[in-house]
Design a protein around this motif. Structure first.
Motif, PDB file in Angstrom:
ATOM      1  N   PRO A  49       0.832  -1.209   0.000  1.00  9.07           N
ATOM      2  CA  PRO A  49       0.000   0.000   0.000  1.00  9.07           C
ATOM      3  C   PRO A  49       0.863   1.254   0.000  1.00  9.07           C
ATOM      4  O   PRO A  49       2.030   1.233   0.431  1.00  9.07           O
ATOM      5  CB  PRO A  49      -0.793  -0.130   1.313  1.00  9.07           C
ATOM      6  CG  PRO A  49      -0.706  -1.568   1.695  1.00  9.07           C
ATOM      7  CD  PRO A  49       0.601  -2.058   1.173  1.00  9.07           C
ATOM      8  N   ASP A  50       0.299   2.341  -0.484  1.00 11.64           N
ATOM      9  CA  ASP A  50       1.051   3.599  -0.530  1.00 11.64           C
ATOM     10  C   ASP A  50       1.550   4.002   0.846  1.00 11.64           C
ATOM     11  O   ASP A  50       2.652   4.551   0.980  1.00 11.64           O
ATOM     12  CB  ASP A  50       0.170   4.711  -1.113  1.00 11.64           C
ATOM     13  CG  ASP A  50      -0.087   4.526  -2.598  1.00 11.64           C
ATOM     14  OD1 ASP A  50       0.683   3.777  -3.247  1.00 11.64           O
ATOM     15  OD2 ASP A  50      -1.059   5.116  -3.115  1.00 11.64           O
ATOM     16  N   SER A  51       0.741   3.736   1.893  1.00 16.73           N
ATOM     17  CA  SER A  51       1.150   4.104   3.252  1.00 16.73           C
ATOM     18  C   SER A  51       2.408   3.353   3.668  1.00 16.73           C
ATOM     19  O   SER A  51       3.278   3.907   4.354  1.00 16.73           O
ATOM     20  CB  SER A  51       0.012   3.819   4.239  1.00 16.73           C
ATOM     21  OG  SER A  51      -0.372   2.454   4.180  1.00 16.73           O
ATOM     22  N   VAL A  52       2.523   2.096   3.263  1.00 16.25           N
ATOM     23  CA  VAL A  52       3.704   1.304   3.608  1.00 16.25           C
ATOM     24  C   VAL A  52       4.917   1.788   2.810  1.00 16.25           C
ATOM     25  O   VAL A  52       6.015   1.927   3.349  1.00 16.25           O
ATOM     26  CB  VAL A  52       3.447  -0.195   3.352  1.00 16.25           C
ATOM     27  CG1 VAL A  52       4.723  -1.008   3.563  1.00 16.25           C
ATOM     28  CG2 VAL A  52       2.340  -0.702   4.268  1.00 16.25           C
ATOM     29  N   ARG A  53       4.711   2.064   1.517  1.00 12.94           N
ATOM     30  CA  ARG A  53       5.823   2.551   0.701  1.00 12.94           C
ATOM     31  C   ARG A  53       6.319   3.902   1.236  1.00 12.94           C
ATOM     32  O   ARG A  53       7.525   4.178   1.251  1.00 12.94           O
ATOM     33  CB  ARG A  53       5.392   2.677  -0.761  1.00 12.94           C
ATOM     34  CG  ARG A  53       5.021   1.335  -1.396  1.00 12.94           C
ATOM     35  CD  ARG A  53       4.654   1.444  -2.867  1.00 12.94           C
ATOM     36  NE  ARG A  53       5.839   1.705  -3.673  1.00 12.94           N
ATOM     37  CZ  ARG A  53       6.048   2.813  -4.358  1.00 12.94           C
ATOM     38  NH1 ARG A  53       5.152   3.786  -4.337  1.00 12.94           N
ATOM     39  NH2 ARG A  53       7.139   2.967  -5.072  1.00 12.94           N
ATOM     40  N   LYS A  54       5.375   4.733   1.718  1.00 14.09           N
ATOM     41  CA  LYS A  54       5.757   6.030   2.280  1.00 14.09           C
ATOM     42  C   LYS A  54       6.567   5.835   3.552  1.00 14.09           C
ATOM     43  O   LYS A  54       7.575   6.529   3.769  1.00 14.09           O
ATOM     44  CB  LYS A  54       4.506   6.856   2.566  1.00 14.09           C
ATOM     45  CG  LYS A  54       4.806   8.221   3.167  1.00 14.09           C
ATOM     46  CD  LYS A  54       3.519   9.003   3.429  1.00 14.09           C
ATOM     47  CE  LYS A  54       3.836  10.352   4.080  1.00 14.09           C
ATOM     48  NZ  LYS A  54       2.591  11.120   4.374  1.00 14.09           N
ATOM     49  N   ALA A  55       6.152   4.902   4.412  1.00 12.90           N
ATOM     50  CA  ALA A  55       6.880   4.645   5.656  1.00 12.90           C
ATOM     51  C   ALA A  55       8.298   4.177   5.362  1.00 12.90           C
ATOM     52  O   ALA A  55       9.256   4.580   6.032  1.00 12.90           O
ATOM     53  CB  ALA A  55       6.130   3.611   6.494  1.00 12.90           C
ATOM     54  N   TYR A  56       8.456   3.326   4.365  1.00 12.92           N
ATOM     55  CA  TYR A  56       9.791   2.874   3.973  1.00 12.92           C
ATOM     56  C   TYR A  56      10.614   4.041   3.432  1.00 12.92           C
ATOM     57  O   TYR A  56      11.806   4.169   3.735  1.00 12.92           O
ATOM     58  CB  TYR A  56       9.685   1.774   2.916  1.00 12.92           C
ATOM     59  CG  TYR A  56       9.595   0.378   3.490  1.00 12.92           C
ATOM     60  CD1 TYR A  56      10.665  -0.496   3.410  1.00 12.92           C
ATOM     61  CD2 TYR A  56       8.437  -0.054   4.120  1.00 12.92           C
ATOM     62  CE1 TYR A  56      10.589  -1.783   3.928  1.00 12.92           C
ATOM     63  CE2 TYR A  56       8.334  -1.334   4.653  1.00 12.92           C
ATOM     64  CZ  TYR A  56       9.408  -2.191   4.553  1.00 12.92           C
ATOM     65  OH  TYR A  56       9.324  -3.456   5.084  1.00 12.92           O
ATOM     66  N   ALA A  57       9.987   4.881   2.616  1.00 10.43           N
ATOM     67  CA  ALA A  57      10.703   6.010   2.029  1.00 10.43           C
ATOM     68  C   ALA A  57      11.214   6.962   3.102  1.00 10.43           C
ATOM     69  O   ALA A  57      12.310   7.535   2.979  1.00 10.43           O
ATOM     70  CB  ALA A  57       9.791   6.748   1.058  1.00 10.43           C
ATOM     71  N   GLU A  58      10.439   7.136   4.170  1.00 10.15           N
ATOM     72  CA  GLU A  58      10.858   8.019   5.263  1.00 10.15           C
ATOM     73  C   GLU A  58      12.083   7.472   5.979  1.00 10.15           C
ATOM     74  O   GLU A  58      12.796   8.221   6.649  1.00 10.15           O
ATOM     75  CB  GLU A  58       9.698   8.206   6.244  1.00 10.15           C
ATOM     76  CG  GLU A  58       8.567   9.050   5.673  1.00 10.15           C
ATOM     77  CD  GLU A  58       7.341   9.086   6.571  1.00 10.15           C
ATOM     78  OE1 GLU A  58       7.315   8.310   7.580  1.00 10.15           O
ATOM     79  OE2 GLU A  58       6.419   9.865   6.290  1.00 10.15           O
ATOM     80  N   ARG A  59      12.331   6.166   5.853  1.00  6.14           N
ATOM     81  CA  ARG A  59      13.526   5.558   6.431  1.00  6.14           C
ATOM     82  C   ARG A  59      14.665   5.472   5.413  1.00  6.14           C
ATOM     83  O   ARG A  59      15.690   4.848   5.683  1.00  6.14           O
ATOM     84  CB  ARG A  59      13.212   4.147   6.955  1.00  6.14           C
ATOM     85  CG  ARG A  59      12.127   4.082   8.001  1.00  6.14           C
ATOM     86  CD  ARG A  59      12.241   2.792   8.803  1.00  6.14           C
ATOM     87  NE  ARG A  59      12.187   1.607   7.959  1.00  6.14           N
ATOM     88  CZ  ARG A  59      11.083   0.875   7.771  1.00  6.14           C
ATOM     89  NH1 ARG A  59       9.943   1.253   8.327  1.00  6.14           N
ATOM     90  NH2 ARG A  59      11.121  -0.206   7.012  1.00  6.14           N
ATOM     91  N   GLY A  60      14.441   6.054   4.238  1.00 10.95           N
ATOM     92  CA  GLY A  60      15.463   6.024   3.206  1.00 10.95           C
ATOM     93  C   GLY A  60      15.491   4.731   2.412  1.00 10.95           C
ATOM     94  O   GLY A  60      16.478   4.447   1.733  1.00 10.95           O
TER      95      GLY A  60
END
Length: 325
Positions: free
Chosen positions: A149-160
Motif C-alpha cells: 500500500p502507498d502508506s507502507v511505501r511512504k513509511a519505507y521512504a521516510e527511512r530512506g
C-alpha cells in the motif's frame, strides 16, 4: 566475530535441528473450554529461546512469557523450557477462524467437526494495528505477489528505503507461499519469508503465519469462511471440573479497554454461574500479575477431589473479593 555472534547481533536466530511434528488439533466436547497440554523441552548448546520456539511451533512472545527466568539468547545447554501448548478457547463462536490478538494465536474450528486446530501468528505493530471484528475470506492465492500500500511505501521512504510497487513471488516476498485475503482487502492471512518472527507484533496489520502452518490452513478454508478477530487478554474456562484463567498483556493501543481484576472477576463469576464451585481469588490475582499466557487453575467444582492443583490456603465460595481501596 563468529557466525553465531553475528546472527545474534543482528537479532537473527539459528534453527538447530528439524521442526518437530507438534500436535495442534484437539477434540472439543460440550462444556470443554481448555485444550492441549503443557510440556517441556531442553535447550541444546547453541539454542536461543527463539530456536526452541520455532522448533516446537510456539510464538516468540508466548515462549518468553512462559519462561520469564530464561535468557532469550543464551538459555544454556540442558535448560528446561516450558512449552505453552495448553490454551483456553476464546470466548467466541466456535466456527471457522478466531484470532485472539493479545495472545497472538489463531484458532480454526472446522465445520461439522468437533475439534479445533491452533497456530501462533504475528499481528500488526502498534502503529499498524490488526483490526478487531468479523471479516470473511474473499480470495485465496498461491505464490502471491505483494503490492505494498502507498502508506507502507511512504513509511519505507521516510527511512530512506525504496519499495517496488509490486514484489513478485519468491524468497524476497514477505507474503510467503500462500495468501488468504479478507473482506477488508488490505488485510490478509499469509505466510512469510521470516518464520523466526512468528509470534511478534511485526506486521503492517496482516496476520502472518509460519509457512507450514498457512499451507495447512490454506488447504482447509474456503471462500466465505468467517474470520473473527477478538481482543481478549483475559480468558476463563472449565475442563474436568477445574476452572482456569489465562492472562496476556493487553495491546498497548487497547489498554484503555483492559479492566484487569474487574474484568477477571466478571469472567470468573460468569463462568461459575450456578455451579457449586470454589474460587481462590489469590490465584486470580497471581495469574493477572504474572501474565504468563499459561492457563492457571483458579477454582474447582465442590465435588472435585482436592489435589496439588486444587488445594489452597485461601479458598472461598465463588464470591468476588472486596474492591481494592
Amino acid at each position: 566475530m563468529s557466525y553465531r555472534s553475528w546472527c545474534l547481533a543482528l537479532g537473527l536466530c539459528l534453527i538447530n535441528g528439524p521442526l518437530l511434528a507438534i500436535e495442534r488439533a484437539w477434540p472439543i466436547t460440550e462444556g470443554m473450554d481448555v485444550v492441549g497440554e503443557l510440556s517441556h523441552a531442553e535447550a541444546a548448546y547453541e539454542d536461543t529461546l527463539i530456536d526452541v520456539a520455532r522448533r516446537h511451533q510456539v510464538g516468540f512472545e508466548a515462549i518468553r512469557r512462559a519462561n520469564p527466568e530464561v535468557n532469550t539468547w543464551i538459555p544454556g545447554e540442558g535448560t528446561r523450557i516450558l512449552l505453552p501448548h495448553k490454551f483456553i478457547l476464546p470466548d467466541a463462536r466456535r466456527q471457522d477462524i478466531v484470532v485472539n490478538l493479545p495472545e497472538m494465536r489463531l484458532y480454526y474450528f472446522p465445520r461439522d467437526e468437533s475439534r479445533v486446530m491452533s497456530y501462533p501468528v504475528s499481528i500488526g505493530r502498534m502503529d499498524w494495528g490488526t483490526p478487531v471484528g468479523t471479516l470473511d475470506v474473499i480470495e485465496k492465492r498461491e505464490n502471491p505477489s505483494w503490492t505494498p500500500p502507498d502508506s507502507v511505501r511512504k513509511a519505507y521512504a521516510e527511512r530512506g528505503e525504496e519499495l517496488p510497487r509490486v514484489v513478485p513471488p519468491g524468497p524476497d516476498n514477505p507474503m510467503g507461499d500462500y495468501a488468504i485475503r479478507l473482506s477488508r482487502p488490505s488485510y490478509l492471512i499469509h505466510g512469510t519469508n521470516w518464520s523466526t518472527g512468528i509470534g511478534m507484533r511485526s506486521t503492517h496489520g496482516c496476520i502472518r503465519m509460519d509457512n507450514d502452518d498457512i499451507g495447512e490452513l490454506y488447504s482447509r478454508v474456503s471462500l466465505g469462511t468467517s474470520v473473527n478477530i477478538v481482543n481478549q487478554p483475559i480468558k476463563v474456562g472449565w475442563r474436568k471440573g477445574l476452572l482456569y484463567l489465562e492472562a496476556h498483556p493487553p495491546l498497548e493501543e487497547l489498554e484503555d479497554d483492559a479492566k484487569g481484576m474487574d474484568e477477571a472477576v466478571a469472567k470468573v463469576m460468569d463462568a461459575v454461574g450456578e455451579r457449586d464451585a470454589r474460587v481462590d481469588w489469590s490465584r486470580v490475582r497471581s495469574a493477572l500479575n504474572e501474565v504468563s499466557g499459561v492457563p492457571q487453575v483458579v477454582g474447582w467444582e465442590a465435588d472435585q477431589p482436592l489435589t496439588t492443583s486444587t488445594s489452597a490456603t485461601s479458598s472461598a465460595r465463588a464470591e468476588p473479593p472486596a474492591a481494592d481501596p
